[in-house]
Design a protein around this motif. Structure first.
Motif, PDB file in Angstrom:
ATOM      1  N   PRO A  59      -2.526 -13.094   9.586  1.00 55.93           N
ATOM      2  CA  PRO A  59      -2.438 -11.651   9.827  1.00 55.93           C
ATOM      3  C   PRO A  59      -2.260 -10.815   8.570  1.00 55.93           C
ATOM      4  CG  PRO A  59      -1.180 -12.835  11.478  1.00 55.93           C
ATOM      5  CD  PRO A  59      -1.628 -13.855  10.484  1.00 55.93           C
ATOM      6  N   ASP A  60      -1.514 -11.314   7.577  1.00 64.73           N
ATOM      7  CA  ASP A  60      -1.252 -10.512   6.383  1.00 64.73           C
ATOM      8  C   ASP A  60      -2.524 -10.007   5.717  1.00 64.73           C
ATOM      9  OD1 ASP A  60       1.443 -10.532   6.565  1.00 64.73           O
ATOM     10  OD2 ASP A  60       1.794 -12.069   5.045  1.00 64.73           O
ATOM     11  N   ALA A  61      -3.561 -10.829   5.683  1.00 66.74           N
ATOM     12  CA  ALA A  61      -4.800 -10.431   5.017  1.00 66.74           C
ATOM     13  C   ALA A  61      -5.425  -9.216   5.701  1.00 66.74           C
ATOM     14  CB  ALA A  61      -5.778 -11.600   4.995  1.00 66.74           C
ATOM     15  N   GLY A  62      -5.526  -9.255   7.024  1.00 70.62           N
ATOM     16  CA  GLY A  62      -6.103  -8.129   7.748  1.00 70.62           C
ATOM     17  C   GLY A  62      -5.245  -6.885   7.658  1.00 70.62           C
ATOM     18  N   LEU A  63      -3.921  -7.049   7.671  1.00 68.82           N
ATOM     19  CA  LEU A  63      -3.032  -5.891   7.589  1.00 68.82           C
ATOM     20  C   LEU A  63      -3.120  -5.229   6.223  1.00 68.82           C
ATOM     21  CD1 LEU A  63       0.051  -7.335   9.500  1.00 68.82           C
ATOM     22  CD2 LEU A  63      -1.715  -5.779  10.356  1.00 68.82           C
ATOM     23  N   LEU A  64      -3.266  -6.017   5.183  1.00 71.39           N
ATOM     24  CA  LEU A  64      -3.444  -5.444   3.843  1.00 71.39           C
ATOM     25  C   LEU A  64      -4.736  -4.643   3.762  1.00 71.39           C
ATOM     26  CD1 LEU A  64      -2.272  -8.390   1.553  1.00 71.39           C
ATOM     27  CD2 LEU A  64      -1.219  -6.125   1.724  1.00 71.39           C
ATOM     28  N   ARG A  65      -5.809  -5.147   4.386  1.00 69.36           N
ATOM     29  CA  ARG A  65      -7.091  -4.448   4.333  1.00 69.36           C
ATOM     30  C   ARG A  65      -7.035  -3.118   5.082  1.00 69.36           C
ATOM     31  NH1 ARG A  65      -9.410  -9.885   5.967  1.00 69.36           N
ATOM     32  NH2 ARG A  65      -9.641 -11.003   3.995  1.00 69.36           N
ATOM     33  N   VAL A  66      -6.430  -3.126   6.264  1.00 66.43           N
ATOM     34  CA  VAL A  66      -6.394  -1.874   7.022  1.00 66.43           C
ATOM     35  C   VAL A  66      -5.439  -0.876   6.377  1.00 66.43           C
ATOM     36  CG1 VAL A  66      -4.557  -2.396   8.717  1.00 66.43           C
ATOM     37  CG2 VAL A  66      -6.484  -0.948   9.371  1.00 66.43           C
ATOM     38  N   ALA A  67      -4.375  -1.343   5.746  1.00 65.00           N
ATOM     39  CA  ALA A  67      -3.466  -0.439   5.042  1.00 65.00           C
ATOM     40  C   ALA A  67      -4.167   0.211   3.851  1.00 65.00           C
ATOM     41  CB  ALA A  67      -2.217  -1.189   4.581  1.00 65.00           C
ATOM     42  N   ALA A  68      -4.953  -0.562   3.129  1.00 63.20           N
ATOM     43  CA  ALA A  68      -5.700  -0.002   1.997  1.00 63.20           C
ATOM     44  C   ALA A  68      -6.696   1.045   2.475  1.00 63.20           C
ATOM     45  CB  ALA A  68      -6.415  -1.124   1.247  1.00 63.20           C
ATOM     46  N   LEU A  69      -7.385   0.767   3.581  1.00 66.43           N
ATOM     47  CA  LEU A  69      -8.346   1.724   4.129  1.00 66.43           C
ATOM     48  C   LEU A  69      -7.629   2.982   4.610  1.00 66.43           C
ATOM     49  CD1 LEU A  69     -11.431   1.837   4.623  1.00 66.43           C
ATOM     50  CD2 LEU A  69     -10.973   1.157   6.980  1.00 66.43           C
ATOM     51  N   ALA A  70      -6.437   2.825   5.178  1.00 70.13           N
ATOM     52  CA  ALA A  70      -5.663   3.979   5.629  1.00 70.13           C
ATOM     53  C   ALA A  70      -5.334   4.908   4.467  1.00 70.13           C
ATOM     54  CB  ALA A  70      -4.374   3.499   6.297  1.00 70.13           C
ATOM     55  N   ARG A  71      -4.927   4.342   3.353  1.00 65.48           N
ATOM     56  CA  ARG A  71      -4.600   5.179   2.195  1.00 65.48           C
ATOM     57  C   ARG A  71      -5.836   5.940   1.704  1.00 65.48           C
ATOM     58  NH1 ARG A  71      -1.006   0.793   1.226  1.00 65.48           N
ATOM     59  NH2 ARG A  71      -2.617  -0.407   0.152  1.00 65.48           N
ATOM     60  N   GLU A  72      -6.995   5.277   1.718  1.00 61.60           N
ATOM     61  CA  GLU A  72      -8.218   5.942   1.287  1.00 61.60           C
ATOM     62  C   GLU A  72      -8.567   7.117   2.201  1.00 61.60           C
ATOM     63  OE1 GLU A  72     -11.341   3.092   1.079  1.00 61.60           O
ATOM     64  OE2 GLU A  72     -10.268   1.766  -0.311  1.00 61.60           O
ATOM     65  N   VAL A  73      -8.445   6.906   3.500  1.00 61.70           N
ATOM     66  CA  VAL A  73      -8.831   7.946   4.462  1.00 61.70           C
ATOM     67  C   VAL A  73      -7.861   9.120   4.420  1.00 61.70           C
ATOM     68  CG1 VAL A  73      -9.051   8.401   6.928  1.00 61.70           C
ATOM     69  CG2 VAL A  73     -10.127   6.396   5.963  1.00 61.70           C
ATOM     70  N   VAL A  74      -6.572   8.838   4.300  1.00 53.31           N
ATOM     71  CA  VAL A  74      -5.594   9.921   4.213  1.00 53.31           C
ATOM     72  C   VAL A  74      -5.807  10.731   2.938  1.00 53.31           C
ATOM     73  CG1 VAL A  74      -3.132  10.442   3.966  1.00 53.31           C
ATOM     74  CG2 VAL A  74      -3.891   8.795   5.680  1.00 53.31           C
ATOM     75  N   ALA A  75      -6.114  10.059   1.838  1.00 56.35           N
ATOM     76  CA  ALA A  75      -6.397  10.779   0.595  1.00 56.35           C
ATOM     77  C   ALA A  75      -7.627  11.663   0.751  1.00 56.35           C
ATOM     78  CB  ALA A  75      -6.596   9.783  -0.542  1.00 56.35           C
ATOM     79  N   GLU A  76      -8.644  11.169   1.435  1.00 54.90           N
ATOM     80  CA  GLU A  76      -9.864  11.954   1.653  1.00 54.90           C
ATOM     81  C   GLU A  76      -9.594  13.167   2.534  1.00 54.90           C
ATOM     82  OE1 GLU A  76     -14.208  11.430   3.844  1.00 54.90           O
ATOM     83  OE2 GLU A  76     -13.127   9.651   3.164  1.00 54.90           O
ATOM     84  N   ALA A  77      -8.787  12.990   3.576  1.00 54.07           N
ATOM     85  CA  ALA A  77      -8.498  14.099   4.494  1.00 54.07           C
ATOM     86  C   ALA A  77      -7.619  15.156   3.829  1.00 54.07           C
ATOM     87  CB  ALA A  77      -7.830  13.567   5.755  1.00 54.07           C
ATOM     88  N   GLY A  78      -6.702  14.740   2.959  1.00 55.72           N
ATOM     89  CA  GLY A  78      -5.836  15.678   2.270  1.00 55.72           C
ATOM     90  C   GLY A  78      -4.826  16.356   3.167  1.00 55.72           C
ATOM     91  N   LEU A  79      -4.409  15.695   4.239  1.00 54.15           N
ATOM     92  CA  LEU A  79      -3.455  16.256   5.179  1.00 54.15           C
ATOM     93  C   LEU A  79      -2.202  15.389   5.256  1.00 54.15           C
ATOM     94  CD1 LEU A  79      -5.816  17.090   8.197  1.00 54.15           C
ATOM     95  CD2 LEU A  79      -4.957  18.683   6.476  1.00 54.15           C
ATOM     96  N   PRO A  80      -1.046  16.006   5.552  1.00 50.24           N
ATOM     97  CA  PRO A  80       0.110  15.180   5.885  1.00 50.24           C
ATOM     98  C   PRO A  80      -0.138  14.481   7.215  1.00 50.24           C
ATOM     99  CG  PRO A  80       0.565  17.476   6.374  1.00 50.24           C
ATOM    100  CD  PRO A  80      -0.773  17.441   5.683  1.00 50.24           C
ATOM    101  N   VAL A  81       0.461  13.335   7.413  1.00 48.94           N
ATOM    102  CA  VAL A  81       0.239  12.556   8.629  1.00 48.94           C
ATOM    103  C   VAL A  81       1.559  12.400   9.377  1.00 48.94           C
ATOM    104  CG1 VAL A  81      -0.470  10.312   9.531  1.00 48.94           C
ATOM    105  CG2 VAL A  81      -1.724  11.336   7.650  1.00 48.94           C
ATOM    106  N   ALA A  82       1.547  12.719  10.659  1.00 48.14           N
ATOM    107  CA  ALA A  82       2.767  12.641  11.458  1.00 48.14           C
ATOM    108  C   ALA A  82       3.143  11.205  11.775  1.00 48.14           C
ATOM    109  CB  ALA A  82       2.592  13.427  12.756  1.00 48.14           C
TER     110      ALA A  82
END
Length: 367
Positions: A102-125
């Protein structure tokens, strides 16, 4: 009060007071609090009649957004949806998890989350993560038949630690897809089938998700349709997934991909549709739902699949009216959109919880 602001017609402070029965002073105090939390903004005053011009209120598209995540069998996804329901950023990436810890998949989705949040430029609840298996009430992925190493994984806690303390709630991907269909204007009583490598279903009754006593409702992929059929990853034999799961369907047909399937192997598509119809007939009889939505990758199989499901339900379901069977308009993005929108819906339903937490979001993710 926030639900009034979120309505189809913009309302001023006076309009909210008239709609809710609250005093104008109380409404003004609440509006200032919502503006301070970044949930509401006030537009320029407009004159709609006699008297002082009114300033319409709106949900603030710059306010705390919802982050949707998805860990699939062979992909990860992330999506940010703002308070108005608009998608501000979305990405998916191939990521096969069948042999990984599981750790491998969780690291990948966490990295993608950071990229998408940076692109959106919004705070996340907060975030919701869609998972292809049984999720317990306390947020543990108990079992995912197509991910043999993902057993009793506290996915929410693990992702929270990787995302700077952002609250993360896990949910079943088919359940979240069903909620997305409902929020997109779908029927209130329906079985929404999510077709991928695995096959799951979300059940809505009177517009509310029916998850069952242990979160296992909707595991239609493990309904037996061929008692002497192929072995399934769940340990059973002849499950729907062994006939209508996408990898099983392509393997049986000998087709390279879905785009070639319907044109070159129509019999395989019809066989999958018949199997889906058999499984869904039992669900319709048990739940008395009038509608079925076929989502995930199934719309790519085309009208042959839809017609085969309809024919099987017509032959097997005794009802005065025909079961409404249609393809999802959201397709493979439904679970991801549902995950992000779940967060937004919770903020709109209880803004006080966000305000009490000082509007803490996920600005750390974009760093």
């Amino acid at each position: 009060m926030l639900s009034e602001v979120a309505g189809p017609q913009p309302l001023s402070r006076a309009g909210v007071a008239a709609r809710t029965g609250l005093t104008r002073g109380t409404v003004s105090s609440l509006v200032e609090e919502l503006i301070g939390a970044g949930l509401v903004s006030e537009l320029a005053a407009t004159r709609g009649g006699p008297g002082r011009p009114a300033s319409p209120l709106q949900l603030d598209p710059r306010g705390p957004a919802g982050l949707g995540l998805e860990v699939g069998v062979d992909a990860v996804g992330a999506c940010v949806i703002d308070l108005t329901g608009a998608v501000r950023a979305q990405r998916t990436a191939p990521s096969d998890h069948r042999e990984d810890a599981p750790d491998a998949g969780l690291l990948r989705v966490a990295a993608l989350a950071r990229e998408v949040v940076a692109e959106a430029g919004l705070p996340v609840a907060a975030a919701t993560v869609a998972l292809p298996g049984v999720v317990s009430a306390d947020g543990v992925l108990e079992r995912a038949p197509n991910l043999p190493r993902w057993v009793d994984v506290a996915v929410g806690e693990a992702l929270r630690a990787r995302l700077g303390g952002l609250p993360v709630r896990p949910g079943n991907e088919a359940d979240l897809a069903a909620l997305a269909e409902r929020w997109a204007g779908g029927p209130p009583d329906v079985v929404v089938v999510s077709g991928g490598i695995g096959v799951g279903a979300g059940v809505l009754l009177d517009g509310r998700l029916f998850a069952g006593a242990g979160g296992r409702a909707g595991e239609i992929g493990h309904v037996v349709v061929e008692p002497d059929g192929r072995a399934c990853h769940c340990g059973g034999r002849g499950c729907l997934e062994t006939v209508a799961g996408l990898e099983a369907l392509l393997r049986r047909a000998g087709a390279p991909d879905l785009d070639a399937l319907a044109a070159t192997h129509p019999d395989a598509v019809r066989a999958a549709g018949r199997a889906l119809g058999i499984a869904l007939a039992g669900a319709v009889h048990l739940l008395d739902v009038p509608a079925v939505v076929l989502g995930g990758a199934y719309p790519r199989c085309g009208p042959l699949l839809l017609d085969a499901v309809r024919a099987e339900l017509d032959a097997r379901v005794f009802s005065r009216s025909r079961v409404d069977v249609r393809f999802s308009t959201l397709g493979p993005d439904a679970a991801l959109r549902g995950a992000a929108t779940t967060v937004v819906q919770e903020v709109l339903a209880d803004p006080g919880a966000l305000i009490a937490g000082n509007g803490a979001g996920a600005t750390e993710l974009s760093s």
